[in-house]
Design a protein around this motif. Structure first.
Motif, PDB file in Angstrom:
ATOM      1  N   UNK A  94       0.835  -1.203   0.000  1.00 29.11           N
ATOM      2  CA  UNK A  94       0.000   0.000   0.000  1.00 29.11           C
ATOM      3  C   UNK A  94       0.872   1.256   0.000  1.00 29.11           C
ATOM      4  N   UNK A  95       1.930   1.251   0.802  1.00 29.03           N
ATOM      5  CA  UNK A  95       2.801   2.427   0.866  1.00 29.03           C
ATOM      6  C   UNK A  95       3.473   2.693  -0.474  1.00 29.03           C
ATOM      7  N   UNK A  96       3.736   1.648  -1.239  1.00 24.93           N
ATOM      8  CA  UNK A  96       4.397   1.813  -2.535  1.00 24.93           C
ATOM      9  C   UNK A  96       3.511   2.503  -3.561  1.00 24.93           C
ATOM     10  N   UNK A  97       2.226   2.627  -3.274  1.00 26.24           N
ATOM     11  CA  UNK A  97       1.327   3.330  -4.192  1.00 26.24           C
ATOM     12  C   UNK A  97       1.347   4.838  -3.959  1.00 26.24           C
ATOM     13  N   UNK A  98       2.037   5.278  -2.906  1.00 30.37           N
ATOM     14  CA  UNK A  98       2.044   6.696  -2.541  1.00 30.37           C
ATOM     15  C   UNK A  98       3.325   7.365  -3.019  1.00 30.37           C
ATOM     16  N   UNK A  99       3.234   8.653  -3.304  1.00 34.74           N
ATOM     17  CA  UNK A  99       4.390   9.398  -3.802  1.00 34.74           C
ATOM     18  C   UNK A  99       4.320  10.839  -3.297  1.00 34.74           C
ATOM     19  N   UNK A 100       5.445  11.542  -3.411  1.00 32.39           N
ATOM     20  CA  UNK A 100       5.484  12.969  -3.113  1.00 32.39           C
ATOM     21  C   UNK A 100       5.143  13.288  -1.672  1.00 32.39           C
ATOM     22  N   UNK A 101       4.462  14.422  -1.485  1.00 37.07           N
ATOM     23  CA  UNK A 101       4.106  14.882  -0.142  1.00 37.07           C
ATOM     24  C   UNK A 101       3.205  13.888   0.578  1.00 37.07           C
ATOM     25  N   UNK A 102       2.357  13.178  -0.177  1.00 38.37           N
ATOM     26  CA  UNK A 102       1.462  12.207   0.454  1.00 38.37           C
ATOM     27  C   UNK A 102       2.264  11.125   1.166  1.00 38.37           C
ATOM     28  N   UNK A 103       3.319  10.635   0.531  1.00 36.11           N
ATOM     29  CA  UNK A 103       4.142   9.604   1.163  1.00 36.11           C
ATOM     30  C   UNK A 103       4.887  10.173   2.369  1.00 36.11           C
ATOM     31  N   UNK A 104       5.382  11.401   2.259  1.00 37.14           N
ATOM     32  CA  UNK A 104       6.064  12.030   3.400  1.00 37.14           C
ATOM     33  C   UNK A 104       5.135  12.082   4.609  1.00 37.14           C
ATOM     34  N   UNK A 105       3.913  12.525   4.379  1.00 33.45           N
ATOM     35  CA  UNK A 105       2.946  12.651   5.466  1.00 33.45           C
ATOM     36  C   UNK A 105       2.641  11.296   6.096  1.00 33.45           C
ATOM     37  N   UNK A 106       2.470  10.274   5.258  1.00 33.79           N
ATOM     38  CA  UNK A 106       2.157   8.936   5.770  1.00 33.79           C
ATOM     39  C   UNK A 106       3.341   8.353   6.534  1.00 33.79           C
ATOM     40  N   UNK A 107       4.555   8.550   6.031  1.00 34.28           N
ATOM     41  CA  UNK A 107       5.731   7.990   6.705  1.00 34.28           C
ATOM     42  C   UNK A 107       5.902   8.556   8.109  1.00 34.28           C
ATOM     43  N   UNK A 108       5.540   9.804   8.308  1.00 32.70           N
ATOM     44  CA  UNK A 108       5.633  10.388   9.647  1.00 32.70           C
ATOM     45  C   UNK A 108       4.743   9.638  10.632  1.00 32.70           C
ATOM     46  N   UNK A 109       3.615   9.139  10.151  1.00 32.51           N
ATOM     47  CA  UNK A 109       2.698   8.406  11.020  1.00 32.51           C
ATOM     48  C   UNK A 109       3.073   6.935  11.137  1.00 32.51           C
ATOM     49  N   UNK A 110       3.555   6.348  10.038  1.00 29.79           N
ATOM     50  CA  UNK A 110       3.764   4.899   9.986  1.00 29.79           C
ATOM     51  C   UNK A 110       5.107   4.476  10.571  1.00 29.79           C
TER      52      UNK A 110
END
Length: 472
Positions: free
Chosen positions: A108-124
């Motif tokens: 699921x994380x591999x489907x994310x890019x750019x700022x969206x992935x940055x935001x998710x990584x801070x939580x995950x």
């Protein structure tokens, strides 16, 4: 439809309560699919953890939950949701059952890019096990254009368990500017965890031949006994860059308490500036270094305690909360915001909560605000610190602040009632972005300041908030 959405949290809680009381799974899954995606995903994950659910069906429910998460449109809410799912999967069912579920999360994380992935990584990142952090770092470094911002939360979460030499070697393969930045950040995190390695990430970064910008960043994360390494590297730069860098390092070492060494480096910088061929550039550099000398010799720049004013108000009923929306270490905008907040809290009788600000002892922070903010209110901030009316928090503030009220131009919760009994803390963002999802969610109330969803500049918003808070 709006009324139905308002009751989604209640419907979700009812479903979870029914599951824990043993209600049949089939009906609960049907109820879960009637929820909006944010709550549906959490409900499906909760149902997948039931003891009466077979492993294959449990894995299917997890995949369904992650697929549902993709339908959450608001970026901050999606990030918050994936963080909650990662938290649930961290101790999901038995250790034997988890690997397929964790792989599904990584997909699921591999489907994310750019700022969206940055935001998710801070939580995950803080919620994933150490054995997955290497893959998470690789994913972060592949986020083109956001490599540094993506990798930072992973390094921060992994720092207690990572193998420094291997990670340093990996980071060193990046383009030089990114490598220097991330090695410097790793150096800072290892020091905070009191982990010693040789060579240090800072020493490794210096072998890459960092430019002026990279050396300035390394200066911001270096200890005093490491600054000589940076001065040596600075001397290898062209005269104009070397002179400016020595001025920067002089300011750093002075803040760390060594005024004599600061004067020495400023003097050396002035000599190097004399070697600059271009008259205009030479004059600008000399003027900059001269201002540094003036600050050293002025009363305000001496390493003495900040002047503490006598507060005109006693500790009040409510608190003002500032959330740090800037990246990196303590900067001028932080100091100016703290000076202004200090004056408002002193004048209106509030406490002050600092959320996610760079870590620093409050007395040292007070001295810097008083000396470097160049804004009225620095002495008031120092007075608040002296009276223990300032506290620091990482993440959602604790009970000391009282009931949280998030200021936002797009409120999703009711305003605090005029008749509210108890202590309130009005939270506002300092920096280029509004409050993060974790604080919007944790706040019991939301407050829109203008009545027309108009976003306000930080200083303006701070004044409006102080006035509103004084009437609650």
């Amino acid at each position: 439809m709006a009324r139905h959405r308002e009751h989604m949290p209640s419907a979700y809680r009812t479903l979870i309560r029914g599951s824990r009381q043993g209600a049949p799974l089939e009906g609960l899954v049907e109820q879960a699919h009637a929820l909006e995606p944010y709550y549906r995903a959490q409900a499906l994950l909760e149902l997948s953890s039931r003891n009466d659910v077979a492993q294959r069906q449990a894995q299917s429910l997890v995949r369904d939950a992650l697929s549902t998460a993709e339908r959450v449109e608001q970026e901050w809410r999606h990030a918050e949701l994936v963080g909650e799912l990662a938290k649930g999967l961290a101790d999901w069912r038995s250790a034997r059952d988890r690997p397929p579920a964790m792989r599904a999360l990584m997909v699921h994380l591999q489907t994310l890019h750019g700022e969206a992935l940055v935001t998710v990584l801070k939580e995950v990142a803080p919620r994933l096990p150490a054995q997955l952090q290497h893959d998470l770092l690789e994913l972060a470094l592949a986020n083109t254009g956001q490599e540094v911002a993506s990798a930072k939360p992973v390094l921060r979460a992994w720092v207690s368990d990572l193998q420094p030499a291997a990670v340093m070697a990996n980071l060193s393969q990046l383009p030089r500017q990114q490598a220097v930045r991330l090695l410097g950040y790793l150096h800072l995190q290892l020091r905070r965890k009191k982990r010693t390695v040789s060579p240090t990430p800072l020493e490794q970064a210096l072998t890459l031949g960092p430019g002026a910008e990279g050396l300035r960043y390394l200066a911001s994360v270096a200890e005093q006994d490491e600054l000589n390494l940076l001065t040596d590297a600075s001397r290898e730069r062209p005269p104009d860059e070397a002179a400016r860098l020595l001025g920067t390092l002089a300011g750093t070492v002075h803040r760390l308490g060594n005024r004599t060494l600061a004067q020495e480096w400023l003097g050396e910088g002035s000599k190097l500036a004399g070697e600059i061929n271009d008259d205009t550039t030479r004059q600008k550099v000399l003027e900059t270094l001269a201002r540094g000398q003036e600050r050293l010799s002025s009363k305000a720049a001496k390493a003495t305690p900040a002047v503490v004013a006598e507060l005109p108000t006693s500790a009040g009923k409510h608190a003002l909360g500032l959330w740090n929306g800037y990246r990196g270490g303590l900067k001028g905008p932080h100091l100016r915001a703290l000076a202004r907040a200090g004056a408002l809290c002193a004048g209106f009788g509030f406490e002050l909560a600092l959320v996610d600000f760079p870590e620093m002892d409050l007395p040292i922070l007070a001295r810097r605000v008083a000396q470097e903010s160049h804004a009225d209110g620095g002495s008031w901030f120092a007075a608040l610190v002296a009276e223990k009316r300032v506290r620091q928090f990482s993440g959602v503030p604790g009970k000391w602040v009282g009931t949280l009220v998030a200021t936002t131009p797009q409120p999703a919760k009711p305003e605090p009632p005029d008749s509210f009994e108890g202590r309130l803390c009005l939270l506002m963002g300092v920096g280029p972005q509004g409050l993060p999802g974790k604080l919007l969610k944790a706040s019991k109330f939301h407050l829109e300041l203008t009545g027309h969803s108009v976003e306000l500049e930080t200083a303006t918003a701070m004044g409006v908030i102080a006035e509103r808070l004084s009437r609650l």
